[in-house]
Scaffold this motif. Structure first.
Motif, PDB file in Angstrom:
ATOM      1  N   VAL A  13     -26.876  72.138  32.969  1.00 43.70           N
ATOM      2  CA  VAL A  13     -25.645  71.452  33.380  1.00 43.70           C
ATOM      3  C   VAL A  13     -25.872  70.649  34.653  1.00 43.70           C
ATOM      4  O   VAL A  13     -25.465  69.487  34.754  1.00 43.70           O
ATOM      5  CB  VAL A  13     -24.495  72.464  33.569  1.00 43.70           C
ATOM      6  N   LEU A  14     -26.531  71.253  35.637  1.00 42.29           N
ATOM      7  CA  LEU A  14     -26.736  70.557  36.910  1.00 42.29           C
ATOM      8  C   LEU A  14     -27.730  69.414  36.783  1.00 42.29           C
ATOM      9  O   LEU A  14     -27.651  68.437  37.524  1.00 42.29           O
ATOM     10  CB  LEU A  14     -27.153  71.541  37.995  1.00 42.29           C
ATOM     11  N   GLY A  15     -28.648  69.502  35.827  1.00 38.51           N
ATOM     12  CA  GLY A  15     -29.544  68.380  35.558  1.00 38.51           C
ATOM     13  C   GLY A  15     -28.747  67.180  35.076  1.00 38.51           C
ATOM     14  O   GLY A  15     -28.930  66.056  35.555  1.00 38.51           O
ATOM     15  N   THR A  16     -27.822  67.427  34.164  1.00 42.96           N
ATOM     16  CA  THR A  16     -26.941  66.371  33.659  1.00 42.96           C
ATOM     17  C   THR A  16     -26.097  65.805  34.794  1.00 42.96           C
ATOM     18  O   THR A  16     -25.993  64.583  34.961  1.00 42.96           O
ATOM     19  CB  THR A  16     -26.025  66.935  32.546  1.00 42.96           C
ATOM     20  N   LEU A  17     -25.494  66.678  35.581  1.00 40.86           N
ATOM     21  CA  LEU A  17     -24.630  66.242  36.679  1.00 40.86           C
ATOM     22  C   LEU A  17     -25.423  65.487  37.741  1.00 40.86           C
ATOM     23  O   LEU A  17     -24.997  64.419  38.198  1.00 40.86           O
ATOM     24  CB  LEU A  17     -23.921  67.444  37.312  1.00 40.86           C
TER      25      LEU A  17
ATOM     26  N   ILE B  89     -35.833  71.965  43.788  1.00 43.65           N
ATOM     27  CA  ILE B  89     -35.987  71.684  42.367  1.00 43.65           C
ATOM     28  C   ILE B  89     -35.618  70.225  42.117  1.00 43.65           C
ATOM     29  O   ILE B  89     -34.549  69.767  42.519  1.00 43.65           O
ATOM     30  CB  ILE B  89     -35.089  72.620  41.529  1.00 43.65           C
ATOM     31  N   GLU B  90     -36.493  69.494  41.434  1.00 48.78           N
ATOM     32  CA  GLU B  90     -36.309  68.055  41.154  1.00 48.78           C
ATOM     33  C   GLU B  90     -35.621  67.862  39.809  1.00 48.78           C
ATOM     34  O   GLU B  90     -36.286  67.607  38.813  1.00 48.78           O
ATOM     35  CB  GLU B  90     -37.664  67.346  41.136  1.00 48.78           C
ATOM     36  N   LEU B  91     -34.291  67.955  39.787  1.00 47.23           N
ATOM     37  CA  LEU B  91     -33.565  67.741  38.535  1.00 47.23           C
ATOM     38  C   LEU B  91     -33.281  66.269  38.296  1.00 47.23           C
ATOM     39  O   LEU B  91     -33.083  65.845  37.164  1.00 47.23           O
ATOM     40  CB  LEU B  91     -32.235  68.506  38.547  1.00 47.23           C
ATOM     41  N   ALA B  92     -33.230  65.481  39.380  1.00 46.15           N
ATOM     42  CA  ALA B  92     -32.953  64.048  39.245  1.00 46.15           C
ATOM     43  C   ALA B  92     -33.902  63.276  40.148  1.00 46.15           C
ATOM     44  O   ALA B  92     -33.531  62.842  41.213  1.00 46.15           O
ATOM     45  CB  ALA B  92     -31.499  63.764  39.611  1.00 46.15           C
ATOM     46  N   PRO B  93     -35.155  63.131  39.710  1.00 47.58           N
ATOM     47  CA  PRO B  93     -36.142  62.462  40.567  1.00 47.58           C
ATOM     48  C   PRO B  93     -35.759  61.019  40.857  1.00 47.58           C
ATOM     49  O   PRO B  93     -35.034  60.420  40.120  1.00 47.58           O
ATOM     50  CB  PRO B  93     -37.426  62.523  39.755  1.00 47.58           C
TER      51      PRO B  93
END
Length: 170
Positions: A76-80, A166-170
């Motif tokens: 979910v947080l990757g999407t957000l 954590i790199e969810l949105a590089p």
């Protein structure tokens, strides 16, 4: 000390996501502009949570979220995070995550897991997601870039906590 009848113990991944520089937006552009930014952020959080639990609560420009496990939180947080990065009307967000035991009471969460997640979010820089080891392990197992930041002292928390970026949105 006995637990209140309307509370229950559980395990959860708790996240705090806030808008970096929100106060500065209000100071420079005025409250109306700040509220428009907040409306955009709240809509994006609701969209990312579609099909999941709604936010536990809103605290000004910050959302407190709860997930059953680190994998769901990462998804979910990757999407957000990626949506927020692409939204030109929104400043970068700061996120802190922790997984562990929580106390559910009247639709809210309490306990040291929640407190640590909030302290971690306060340490995060704009655009940064910081988390504890269970979340870092779940992210690494999905091939997501994780950086070990070492042991970090958190305000009002006994003992240092192992912290990871954590790199969810590089």
């Amino acid at each position: 000390m006995e637990q209140a009848e309307d509370s229950a113990k559980a395990s959860a991944t708790v996240a705090f996501v806030d808008i970096a520089g929100f106060s500065a937006i209000a100071d420079v552009y005025g409250d109306a502009a700040a509220l428009k930014v907040l409306d955009v952020f709240e809509a994006m959080v609701r969209d990312a949570l579609s099909g999941y639990e709604p936010p536990i609560k809103w605290i000004g420009d910050e959302a407190m979220l709860s997930f059953p496990d680190p994998d769901t939180a990462i998804q979910v947080l990757g999407t957000l995070s990626q949506a927020c990065r692409k939204e030109p009307r929104l400043p970068l967000t700061r996120t802190g995550l922790n997984h562990g035991p929580v106390i559910l009471r009247a639709g809210d969460l309490f306990g040291s897991t929640v407190n640590i997640a909030a302290r971690i979010a306060a340490l995060a820089s704009p655009g940064q997601l910081l988390a504890t080891q269970p979340i870092a392990e779940a992210a690494a197992s999905r091939g997501i870039l994780v950086r070990d930041l070492g042991m970090v002292a958190l305000r009002s928390v006994a003992g240092a906590v192992a912290l990871y970026e954590i790199e969810l949105a590089p």
